[in-house]
Scaffold this motif. Structure first.
Motif, PDB file in Angstrom:
ATOM      1  N   ALA A 131       0.831  -1.204   0.000  1.00 47.81           N
ATOM      2  CA  ALA A 131       0.000   0.000   0.000  1.00 47.81           C
ATOM      3  C   ALA A 131       0.866   1.254   0.000  1.00 47.81           C
ATOM      4  CB  ALA A 131      -0.929  -0.003   1.216  1.00 47.81           C
ATOM      5  N   ASP A 168      -6.752   3.195   3.424  1.00 47.51           N
ATOM      6  CA  ASP A 168      -6.461   1.762   3.541  1.00 47.51           C
ATOM      7  C   ASP A 168      -5.275   1.528   4.478  1.00 47.51           C
ATOM      8  OD1 ASP A 168      -8.493   1.311   1.769  1.00 47.51           O
ATOM      9  OD2 ASP A 168      -7.187   0.954   0.038  1.00 47.51           O
ATOM     10  N   LEU A 209      -5.772   5.028  -0.741  1.00 47.41           N
ATOM     11  CA  LEU A 209      -4.658   4.248  -0.203  1.00 47.41           C
ATOM     12  C   LEU A 209      -4.272   4.723   1.190  1.00 47.41           C
ATOM     13  CD1 LEU A 209      -2.479   3.867  -3.415  1.00 47.41           C
ATOM     14  CD2 LEU A 209      -3.497   2.005  -2.093  1.00 47.41           C
ATOM     15  N   LEU A 237       0.904   4.076  -2.790  1.00 45.86           N
ATOM     16  CA  LEU A 237       0.687   5.487  -2.475  1.00 45.86           C
ATOM     17  C   LEU A 237       1.773   6.352  -3.094  1.00 45.86           C
ATOM     18  CD1 LEU A 237      -0.802   7.723  -0.965  1.00 45.86           C
ATOM     19  CD2 LEU A 237       0.562   7.163   1.073  1.00 45.86           C
TER      20      LEU A 237
END
Length: 235
Positions: free
Chosen positions: A98, A207, A204, A102
């Protein structure tokens, strides 16, 4: 030959379980064991296989969280620790993915925004040049000397030259307008790409916040299970 005491043998086994994270299936709760149902449903793709592994890993992690470590036997605690350690490692990997996503989304957003700004600068330059050509064409057309030379000059070559000059001005203006339309279209594409990248980066970030919270929760359970096994090893 002296026999090792039962307590010493148990400590040795517990130490091995603690260090190696070995899952012992003999008396492990069903949710912590590998389900035969998963093996029966063969994945049709690599992505589906990853999803199945993740689902099984999450199932085991939830079972490990729900385990009453103080009342469970050694094998169950060891299995829960192994499951939670696996879940923690997987969550760290998810978090790293992630984070890389990003960074990529932010890079795309920055590049797209730079393209938007470049298009804005080019658009303004084109507008300025089109305005200049319009003024030049207007001044030439409204100049009596130019008008006379174009329409009734005694020198046909001069009249032709000035007429061609006005045509060039008109042609250049048309070309610039066409370029301007292309710049506007490119800007719209870049702006949409920038907006999508920014939206992706925002998602993101959300998340990642969820992944961090899940990781901290799993690490807490992992530490508790490890502490329980260490206590048993020391007894």
């Amino acid at each position: 030959m002296p026999h090792r005491s039962v307590s010493s043998a148990r400590q040795l086994v517990l130490g091995m379980l603690l260090v190696a994270g070995l899952v012992v299936s003999g008396s492990v709760p069903g949710a912590l064991q590998t389900s035969s149902g998963w093996a029966a449903d063969k994945p049709r793709s690599a992505a589906e296989a990853r999803q199945q592994r993740k689902a099984l890993r999450d199932q085991k992690a939830e079972a490990a969280k729900a385990l009453d470590a103080a009342k469970a036997d050694d094998a169950a605690v060891a299995a829960a620790l192994a499951a939670m350690t696996d879940a923690v490692n997987a969550k760290i990997f998810e978090l790293d993915e992630a984070r890389r996503g990003l960074e990529a989304a932010n890079a795309v957003a920055a590049e797209a925004q730079a393209q938007v700004e470049a298009a804005d600068a080019e658009r303004e330059a084109l507008r300025t040049r089109i305005g200049q050509l319009a003024v030049e064409g207007f001044l030439d057309a409204s100049n009596p000397a130019v008008g006379d030379s174009v329409l009734s000059s005694s020198d046909p070559s001069e009249a032709l030259r000035r007429s061609n000059l006005l045509k060039v001005v008109d042609a250049n203006t048309g070309d610039l307008l066409e370029i301007l339309r292309g710049v506007r279209e490119d800007r719209a594409v870049a702006e949409e790409a920038a907006q999508q990248a920014v939206a992706q980066a925002s998602q993101l970030e959300r998340d990642m916040a969820g992944l961090v919270a899940e990781l901290e929760s799993q690490r807490t359970v992992q530490a508790q299970l490890k502490a329980e096994l260490e206590v048993r090893v020391s007894q």
